[in-house]
Write an enzyme that holds these catalytic residues in place. Structure first.
Site, PDB file in Angstrom:
ATOM      1  CB  ALA A   8      -0.935   0.000   1.205  1.00 18.19           C
ATOM      2  N   GLY A   9       2.153   1.140   0.137  1.00 21.22           N
ATOM      3  CA  GLY A   9       3.005   2.320   0.259  1.00 21.22           C
ATOM      4  C   GLY A   9       3.011   3.188  -0.990  1.00 21.22           C
ATOM      5  NE  ARG A  13      12.733   6.699   1.075  1.00 21.46           N
ATOM      6  CZ  ARG A  13      13.346   5.774   1.797  1.00 21.46           C
ATOM      7  NH1 ARG A  13      14.672   5.766   1.889  1.00 21.46           N
ATOM      8  NH2 ARG A  13      12.652   4.843   2.415  1.00 21.46           N
ATOM      9  CE  LYS A  20       7.780   0.965  -2.098  1.00 18.76           C
ATOM     10  NZ  LYS A  20       8.492   1.149  -0.809  1.00 18.76           N
ATOM     11  CD  GLN A  74      -2.571   0.764   5.195  1.00 16.60           C
ATOM     12  OE1 GLN A  74      -1.766   0.394   4.331  1.00 16.60           O
ATOM     13  NE2 GLN A  74      -2.197   1.057   6.442  1.00 16.60           N
ATOM     14  CE1 TYR A 368       6.307  -6.183 -43.814  1.00 17.39           C
ATOM     15  CE2 TYR A 368       4.936  -6.105 -45.786  1.00 17.39           C
ATOM     16  CZ  TYR A 368       5.064  -6.229 -44.414  1.00 17.39           C
ATOM     17  OH  TYR A 368       3.941  -6.414 -43.646  1.00 17.39           O
ATOM     18  CB  SER A 407      16.614  -7.446 -57.488  1.00 14.80           C
ATOM     19  OG  SER A 407      17.527  -8.387 -56.976  1.00 14.80           O
ATOM     20  CB  ALA A 425      15.071  -7.899 -61.860  1.00 16.51           C
TER      21      ALA A 425
END
Length: 458
Positions: A8-9, A13, A20, A74, A368, A407, A425
């Site tokens: 619950a903190g 810091r 946290k 809490q 791709y 290509s 190509a």
């Protein structure tokens, strides 16, 4: 046994807007590590006390298998004792011999075996504490013992005098408590201390007063109980966690070029004689076969890589399966849904997505390949693009066996290239190419005589 995880903190810091316990170690929130350890002890119930950012914490764990978790709020952070008081209504107080194990959401490295030792030492009606003797006890509560070396109380550092602060045995906060006493002790807590909080540790003095046996298990590996209160401690715990993972890999027969420059953020399984170079990040679930080689600066997430395959430097792999003796990279990117057959080759600056590529097929560079199924022993030339998206929908391309795509060709999906097809190509292909055919799809070339190059203006 029931387990209570205090989470619950606020973690002021940490200087962060996130709770946290949601800061990550090894790619997972600290609280997730603690919950996993708690589950390994097979408790009847796990209670997680949340406060600051509680809604965010519960949202983060909404997809986790948490059937045993009871979330307790809490609303005011008035100390660890107050947090435990919020849990009281949810604890099974009718079961004789029931005990509560207290863990912390910001102490992620504690081991199951250590907790088993602690719980075993807590024979009802005794109380068991996990203590440590760090080189620097600053910031910890001190364990107070009497002349007979019995624990009689714990005093927080802020409330300790100069003599007490010289004590180097400290409280880790982790303890096993018999429920039969806990309920009474919690109701008797007072906040007469420097922080005006209700300390759970005050129950130790109550136990001593009642001559309840107190067993202190002193841990030698203090890293296990290292808490995280700021970003420096977060980085330190992260490094210790990584060293643990590295030790496991080395023991399994993996060769690490530099153990300090490997980050594991998930679950990794490795075969024998696998070699991993520097600055590699492994995320999610990663399985590496025997004699796999991973080059420097690679990121691999949720992937399976077969025996004898090589991943060359700078390659990114996610959600992919790679067969045996394949070669990927350098600087390649395999996106989710990629399946590479044995002895395939994906070269530099090739990107794949939802692509199934058959045995022996090569795409050596600058291509791709998305939403495509490619057969065996094909050659995909440089600059080839599979156009799978028409601006609204994705479409599939199917390429048979022994196909050659020249290509700088463009395959406009949906389209199919049959076995042994050959694409010249520079072609744009948008209709089927039959088996054993040559496809040439180029605009007519024109040569213009007397043409002058543009001249740069002064």
């Amino acid at each position: 046994m029931e387990i209570v995880i205090l989470a619950a903190g606020k973690g002021t810091r940490m200087r962060s807007d996130y709770p946290k316990v949601l800061h990550t170690i090894g790619g997972k929130p600290m609280l997730e590590h603690v919950i996993a350890t708690a589950y390994s002890l097979t408790p009847t119930q796990i209670h997680v006390v949340v406060g600051h950012g509680g809604d965010k914490i519960r949202e983060t764990f909404s997809d986790l298998d948490c059937e045993k978790i009871n979330w307790v709020v809490q609303h005011e952070q008035l100390g660890t004792g107050h947090a435990m008081q919020q849990v009281l209504p949810h604890i099974n107080s009718t079961s004789e011999g029931n005990q509560i194990l207290v863990l912390f959401g910001d102490v992620p490295l504690v081991r199951t075996q250590t907790l088993l030792q602690l719980v075993t030492s807590c024979k009802p009606p005794s109380l068991a504490l996990l203590t440590a003797r760090p080189a620097n006890p600053r910031g910890f509560g001190r364990i107070i013992r009497n002349k007979a070396d019995k624990v009689v109380s714990i005093i927080e550092e802020r409330d300790a005098n100069a003599e007490q602060r010289q004590i180097n045995e400290v409280n880790t906060g982790i303890m096993a408590i018999p429920v039969v006493h806990l309920i009474r002790w919690l109701k008797a807590l007072k906040n007469y201390n420097n922080q005006r909080e209700f300390y759970l540790t005050d129950i130790v003095a109550m136990a001593a007063t009642e001559q309840c046996p107190i067993n202190a298990l002193t841990i030698t590996d203090e890293i296990q109980v290292m808490g995280v209160n700021d970003k420096h401690q977060l980085a330190s715990v992260e490094r210790h966690f990584q060293l643990r993972q590295v030790e496991t890999l080395l023991e399994s027969g993996v060769i690490l070029r530099d153990p300090a420059r490997l980050d594991i953020r998930g679950e990794v399984i490795c075969g024998k004689d696998t070699v991993i170079d520097c600055n590699v990040v492994l995320e999610g679930k990663v399985s590496l076969g025997n004699t796999v080689e991973i080059g420097a600066n690679c990121i691999i997430k949720d992937a399976v890589i077969g025996d004898g395959s090589k991943v060359l430097p700078g390659t990114h792999i996610e959600g992919s399966t790679i067969g045996n003796k394949a070669s990927v990279g350098p600087m390649a990117r395999l996106r989710p849904g990629t399946k590479l057959g044995d002895e395939t080759k994906i070269g530099n600056f090739v990107e794949t997505k939802n692509a199934e590529i058959g045995k022996g097929t090569k795409a050596n560079h600058l291509a791709y390949l998305g939403d495509v199924k490619i057969g065996e022993n094909c050659n995909i030339g440089a600059g080839v693009i599979v156009c799978n998206y028409d601006g609204a929908n994705k479409h599939k391309t199917i390429i048979g066996n022994n196909v050659f795509v020249g290509s700088n060709s463009v395959l406009v999906a949906p389209v199919e290239l049959k076995d042994n097809a050959f694409v010249a190509a520079g072609s744009t292909i948008n209709t089927q190419v039959p088996a054993d055919h040559l496809a040439v799809a180029r605009s007519k070339q024109r040569n213009i005589a007397g043409w002058k190059r543009p001249i740069k203006k002064q």
